[in-house]
Design a protein around this motif. Sequence first.
Motif, PDB file in Angstrom:
ATOM      1  N   ARG A 272      64.363   5.131  37.354  1.00 44.35           N
ATOM      2  CA  ARG A 272      63.748   5.218  36.869  1.00 44.35           C
ATOM      3  C   ARG A 272      63.056   3.197  36.565  1.00 44.35           C
ATOM      4  O   ARG A 272      64.801   3.119  36.109  1.00 44.35           O
ATOM      5  N   PRO A 273      62.168   2.744  36.665  1.00 41.16           N
ATOM      6  CA  PRO A 273      62.214   1.257  36.120  1.00 41.16           C
ATOM      7  C   PRO A 273      62.964   1.084  34.485  1.00 41.16           C
ATOM      8  O   PRO A 273      62.651   2.335  33.759  1.00 41.16           O
ATOM      9  N   ARG A 274      63.848   0.317  34.656  1.00 43.07           N
ATOM     10  CA  ARG A 274      64.092  -0.114  33.475  1.00 43.07           C
ATOM     11  C   ARG A 274      62.991  -1.212  32.565  1.00 43.07           C
ATOM     12  O   ARG A 274      62.844  -1.547  33.288  1.00 43.07           O
ATOM     13  N   GLY A 275      63.533  -1.288  31.250  1.00 41.72           N
ATOM     14  CA  GLY A 275      63.366  -1.756  30.098  1.00 41.72           C
ATOM     15  C   GLY A 275      61.351  -1.783  29.720  1.00 41.72           C
ATOM     16  O   GLY A 275      61.323  -0.624  29.911  1.00 41.72           O
ATOM     17  N   ASP A 276      60.482  -2.549  29.204  1.00 40.70           N
ATOM     18  CA  ASP A 276      59.145  -2.066  29.305  1.00 40.70           C
ATOM     19  C   ASP A 276      58.391  -2.316  29.951  1.00 40.70           C
ATOM     20  O   ASP A 276      58.363  -3.061  30.407  1.00 40.70           O
ATOM     21  N   ASN A 277      57.927  -0.845  29.736  1.00 43.69           N
ATOM     22  CA  ASN A 277      57.336  -0.331  30.611  1.00 43.69           C
ATOM     23  C   ASN A 277      55.791   0.371  30.403  1.00 43.69           C
ATOM     24  O   ASN A 277      55.588   0.768  31.007  1.00 43.69           O
ATOM     25  N   GLU A 278      55.319  -0.364  29.139  1.00 37.01           N
ATOM     26  CA  GLU A 278      54.744   0.381  28.656  1.00 37.01           C
ATOM     27  C   GLU A 278      53.113   0.670  29.820  1.00 37.01           C
ATOM     28  O   GLU A 278      52.014   1.290  29.555  1.00 37.01           O
ATOM     29  N   GLU A 279      53.224  -0.362  30.154  1.00 38.44           N
ATOM     30  CA  GLU A 279      51.341  -0.823  31.862  1.00 38.44           C
ATOM     31  C   GLU A 279      52.104   0.030  32.553  1.00 38.44           C
ATOM     32  O   GLU A 279      51.132   0.182  33.076  1.00 38.44           O
ATOM     33  N   LEU A 280      52.804   0.585  32.684  1.00 35.30           N
ATOM     34  CA  LEU A 280      52.958   1.792  33.967  1.00 35.30           C
ATOM     35  C   LEU A 280      52.642   2.773  33.240  1.00 35.30           C
ATOM     36  O   LEU A 280      52.525   3.548  32.114  1.00 35.30           O
ATOM     37  N   THR A 281      51.862   3.466  34.148  1.00 30.76           N
ATOM     38  CA  THR A 281      51.160   4.973  34.262  1.00 30.76           C
ATOM     39  C   THR A 281      52.269   5.809  34.459  1.00 30.76           C
ATOM     40  O   THR A 281      53.276   5.564  34.935  1.00 30.76           O
ATOM     41  N   GLU A 282      52.175   7.155  34.461  1.00 31.77           N
ATOM     42  CA  GLU A 282      53.928   8.080  34.910  1.00 31.77           C
ATOM     43  C   GLU A 282      53.668   8.100  36.290  1.00 31.77           C
ATOM     44  O   GLU A 282      54.481   8.296  36.945  1.00 31.77           O
ATOM     45  N   GLU A 283      52.594   7.714  36.684  1.00 30.10           N
ATOM     46  CA  GLU A 283      52.493   7.710  37.998  1.00 30.10           C
ATOM     47  C   GLU A 283      53.025   7.116  38.886  1.00 30.10           C
ATOM     48  O   GLU A 283      53.618   6.918  39.903  1.00 30.10           O
ATOM     49  N   GLU A 284      52.835   5.539  38.698  1.00 29.91           N
ATOM     50  CA  GLU A 284      53.091   4.481  38.642  1.00 29.91           C
ATOM     51  C   GLU A 284      54.314   4.157  38.778  1.00 29.91           C
ATOM     52  O   GLU A 284      55.453   3.853  39.900  1.00 29.91           O
ATOM     53  N   ILE A 285      55.567   4.831  37.209  1.00 30.86           N
ATOM     54  CA  ILE A 285      55.904   5.190  37.452  1.00 30.86           C
ATOM     55  C   ILE A 285      57.491   5.984  38.124  1.00 30.86           C
ATOM     56  O   ILE A 285      58.712   5.847  39.129  1.00 30.86           O
ATOM     57  N   LEU A 286      56.903   7.109  39.033  1.00 31.28           N
ATOM     58  CA  LEU A 286      57.276   7.757  40.063  1.00 31.28           C
ATOM     59  C   LEU A 286      57.580   7.061  41.068  1.00 31.28           C
ATOM     60  O   LEU A 286      58.501   7.232  41.903  1.00 31.28           O
ATOM     61  N   ASP A 287      55.936   6.164  41.464  1.00 26.85           N
ATOM     62  CA  ASP A 287      55.904   5.773  42.535  1.00 26.85           C
ATOM     63  C   ASP A 287      57.333   4.633  42.751  1.00 26.85           C
ATOM     64  O   ASP A 287      57.703   4.525  43.909  1.00 26.85           O
TER      65      ASP A 287
END
Length: 634
Positions: A272-287
Amino acid sequence: MTQKQTQQQLEKNLENLVEIINLEAIQQLPKATEHFISDLHGEFEAFDHILRNCSGVISLKVKDLFDGILSEEQQQELCFYIYYPEDLLANLEKTNQEWYKLLDELVQLTRFVSTKYTRSKVRKALPKYFAYILEELLYKYDETENKEQYYNSIYVTIVDLNLANDFAIVLANLIQRFVVDHLHVLGDIYDRGPDPDKIMDRLMEVPSLDIQLGNHDLIWIGAFSGSIPCLCNVLRITLRYGHTALMEKYGIDLARLAKYGERYYDDNKAFRPRGDNEELTEEEILDITRMHQAISIMQFKVEGETIKRRPEFNMEDRLLFSKLSEDRQTLVIDGKEYPLSNTCFQKVYEENPYELTLGEELVLRDLLHQFQTSEKLQRHIAFLVNEGTLYQTYNGNLLFHGCIPCDQNGEFLEITLEGQQYSGRALMDYFANCIHKAYDNPNTHDDFATDVVWYLWCGEASNLFGKKTMKTFERYFSDDKELHHEAKNPYYELRNQEAFCIKLLNEFGLSDEGYIINGHTPVKTLKGELPIKANGKMLVIDGGLAKPYQKETGIAGYTLVDNSHETYLVAHHAFTTKEDAIANYRDILPTKEVVTKRSLRAHVLHTDIGRTLVQQANRLRYASGFGDRPSVEG
């Protein structure tokens, strides 16, 4: 000889004599200021802030000129007008009198910081549309009433024609330009942070700079030059920090990789991506998580193939797919089993674990094509290759990003490449040649030079890596900290010794008087580590801008300033945002650690440029009958 020829000869001799006067006068100017920064890691706003305030030099100049005239608050306000003129001066509501005052303060400061330079150099820096007016104001020698109305009229008319804002911005930019004459960037522009492309665009505007390439810069050069292992590493790190937007800015579409990841991989916490990823949706994080797994497995495969075809790299211990147990749940090293977690080996086949599947091969071909046809990336990589070096000798100092690989006794580490042994400076020169050779032949993907570029990323004898082994595989799949340890090259202990540092300087043809200026490794101030080592011979200036490092360092790293009076390090506090800095006037009021305080002011004569001017003047003196024949060196 005809009268015309005689006249031409006299004019030529006079031209030479005038040039001698010019060259020898320039040598007596004060040495210009150099600014050193390292390890920017995509943190554009923090880098841009440091560049705009020149590591606090502007605030010092403002204090020197206006102390006792302007209050501290007024000085701070003036500094920020200089740092961010486009943001603060646009549509600024000031009375005419306030504009006159601000413009005059900016002119005074521009004059003050430009006095180190010849009028010719200053003139070349002036924008054409304001050049005449600026020259009149900067070289204001008549302080009597004869021209007082003339100078006042310039300010009055500038304000009356609604040009005050534009004129102030020009002055602010000139101050930034004159305060620092030359910028040194000691590597790692790319990776971890979101905006290395913005940093590259900014660097391409800097009038005078040099770049020492970092290991993270190298994999981007390698990826563009056709190295598939470098390409995989670039994408893996980008996905690790969730910076898919960076790929979009370079015009690189990850759709095919995303489709492949969705088809074969599931959610996996280790990816899963590290750091500040508040702008990413859960779907984008899964991708991203699925793509991250897919590209990592491809990386381990293509690296394995590279290791097998290059036995001289001595990296067979990294063929870890071959060390997996039959059930893929443990890693067997030297007869010891280590349990694995978060595995994703479904596309690793036992009969040939390093062979790419057809789908993987198509994904990588698509990505390589996009990298090599991205117009923006082409510009940035061309700039890096043309301006970047692995080391630089400048004004008697040695600059490089990583290390000079050596053994425990301080002897330079030797490696045999293409039948020839290399070590020390010769090894770095060989590596540099390979970088250019790979870049010049981007359509060859498994030639020796291109493989060497990847070796620079993770090989034991690489001057950019500086460790025995890179443990990417273990960090993803094992919780055993013993497996994570990456042993540093002995260089990092030896660089604390003055004798070793002098040996390094001598290896590069420099005298004992110089410094080694080194990036790459953050200075862990929380643990008492100091940036000045080896009795002042070694200066470590990892900028520490990458936010993940700041928990270990306690600060945002160091930059270095070298002017005619002194050489000093500047300790930085963590940067928040540009908006916060402007709103709250968060400035770099430098915490200075003086390295050298010069008893006599350094002049151009004492620099590399000065030595060149001496040679030119001596040759002209000899040609004109006013000096002896120059030496061969001259």
